[in-house]
Write an enzyme that holds these catalytic residues in place. Structure first.
Site: not given
Length: 465
Positions: A334-336
């Site tokens: 997720e994301c990072g």
């Protein structure tokens, strides 16, 4: 069943000081020997990290849990609250934005007010009283009367200029006799929590400054009496939800967790464990090898851009992560964590190599590229479930997906999510699959669909067959 004092701390608006007051009050109650259970309204990851340290017992953090009226249904919010509040003396719920601010200008979905009503708890309102006297009473009266289903237990005035100013505020509040003044806190800009582009600075960036929470407690106690505040708050019965029979872990999942990767909903981790996962933490910043005998990987969000140089230097681990993804074992990022799986990250300081699972780069910008609640629907089978799987979450990032010096072709990344926001469908490619690796900018809350952690554990179990 357990009787617990519980209340919501809300603000008139973002930036009024509710986080500093929440942290100071939590720390003050904890050092009085109270078992304090913190919660956070909304999708934020950073405030809960500060809560955990402010409420620490003998140096051991007390995990804070997110409650959210849009991502989660009413029953799930009540289950989360009751599960953790039942073992406490005091439950403190920090609000989000202003008391009545949510996803709509006309409804209360996603707001602190909605959560106060779901939980049946009174609200303590924080007001920034700079340059106000009698007007502060008018403001409080408006908040008190706006929604008759929301009960204001009292008001705390922040950034009060002097004892004379405090006296004026108390005098003005005699015009609103049903809302007691619980405290007047003086201006002290030095004790505020530092912030950056995604919000407050995470508590572990330079090592937790535990003394700062005690300074916040000292500051809070200069202007209010925590014991008197508790006496005004009624007890509620916290009934823990039914817990399934614990099972022995069936799979081992590596969890990236350090200063660069620290955005996880605590409920996501609990649900994975409940589904049969043993979570083994590792640091992409410090560890040169993945933990042994992993069946899957969960790479959460955080601030990889701030540690891009260190991540880029960890060549051996980056190579192992890529090989793990290529092995066909399940990976959810997720994301990072998604950015870690790209070719590289480009910041104002330079370009830094990442794992290279996705043939694109993450390029940091000065303004956010996406912000808001998201609902995803999978168009194909993924490691999180079959086609048609839905879940809710939140998106907030400053990076863009690029291919060399141009925008990347999202279709080349094989997007599998249909995405919608608070106003309906969004024509934005999301949920990118490479083999058994699923990467996305959206932070999902597994409490919005408890089948997801079970599906991920099942996918990890199949990979070991």
């Amino acid at each position: 069943m357990s009787a617990v004092r519980a209340f919501v701390i809300a603000g008139t608006h973002s930036g009024c000081g509710k986080t500093s007051i929440s942290l100071g009050l939590m720390a003050s109650l904890a050092r009085r020997g109270k078992r304090v259970q913190p919660f956070k309204c909304g999708p934020d990851f950073i405030d809960p990290g500060h809560h955990a340290l402010a409420c620490a017992v003998d140096g051991n953090p007390v995990p804070s849990h997110n409650l959210d009226g849009w991502m989660l249904d009413e029953a799930t919010n009540l289950d989360i609250f009751n599960r953790y509040a039942a073992d406490s003396d005091v439950a403190v719920i920090e609000g989000v934005m202003g008391l009545f601010d949510g996803i709509s200008g006309t409804g209360d979905a996603g707001s602190t007010a909605q959560m106060a009503k779901i939980l049946g708890l009174p609200v303590i309102l924080v007001v920034d009283a700079r340059s106000m006297a009698r007007s502060a009473a008018a403001l409080v009266a408006g908040y008190a009367d706006f929604d008759p289903e929301v009960t204001l237990a009292g008001v705390i005035f922040n950034r009060v200029g002097s004892p004379a100013h405090a006296e004026l505020l108390r005098e003005a509040m005699t015009l609103v006799p049903d809302v007691p003044v619980l405290g007047c806190l003086g201006r002290d800009e030095d004790i505020g929590t530092p912030s950056r582009h995604l919000g407050l600075v995470t508590p572990d960036q330079d090592g937790p400054d535990l003394a700062r929470y005690q300074r916040l407690a000292d500051w809070v106690e200069t202007g209010l009496d925590p014991d008197a505040l508790l006496a005004l708050v009624p007890e509620v019965e916290a009934v823990p939800p039914f817990e399934p029979v614990p099972q022995l872990p069936r799979v081992t999942i590596g969890l990236a967790r350090d200063n660069a990767f620290c955005f996880y909903y605590e409920e996501n981790l609990r649900l994975l464990r409940e589904a049969g996962a043993r979570l083994v933490e590792f640091s992409p910043l410090e560890d040169t090898r993945l933990p042994e005998h992993l069946d899957g990987l969960y790479l959460g969000g955080g601030y990889p851009e701030l540690y891009a140089f260190e991540l880029g230097q960890n060549t051996r681990l980056r190579r192992e992560i890529k090989e793990f993804c290529e092995s066909g074992r399940p990976v959810y990022a997720e994301c990072g964590g998604f950015m870690l799986l790209m070719n590289d990250i480009v910041t104002g300081r330079g370009r830094y190599a990442m794992a290279g699972v996705y043939p694109v780069r993450a390029e940091m910008g000065d303004k956010f590229r996406a912000l808001g609640y998201r609902e995803i629907t999978a168009r194909e089978d993924t490691v999180l479930g079959p086609a048609g799987t839905t879940a809710r979450g939140h998106e907030f990032h400053y990076s863009s997906i690029r291919d060399h010096d141009h925008d990347a072709d999202p279709d080349a990344l094989h997007p599998v999510y249909t995405l919608s926001g608070r106003k309906g469908p969004l024509d934005i490619p999301e949920g990118f699959v490479v083999g058994k690796t699923l990467g996305s900018y959206v932070h999902l809350h597994f409490g919005s669909n408890s089948a997801i952690p079970r599906a991920f554990v099942a996918a990890c179990l199949r990979s070991g067959d």
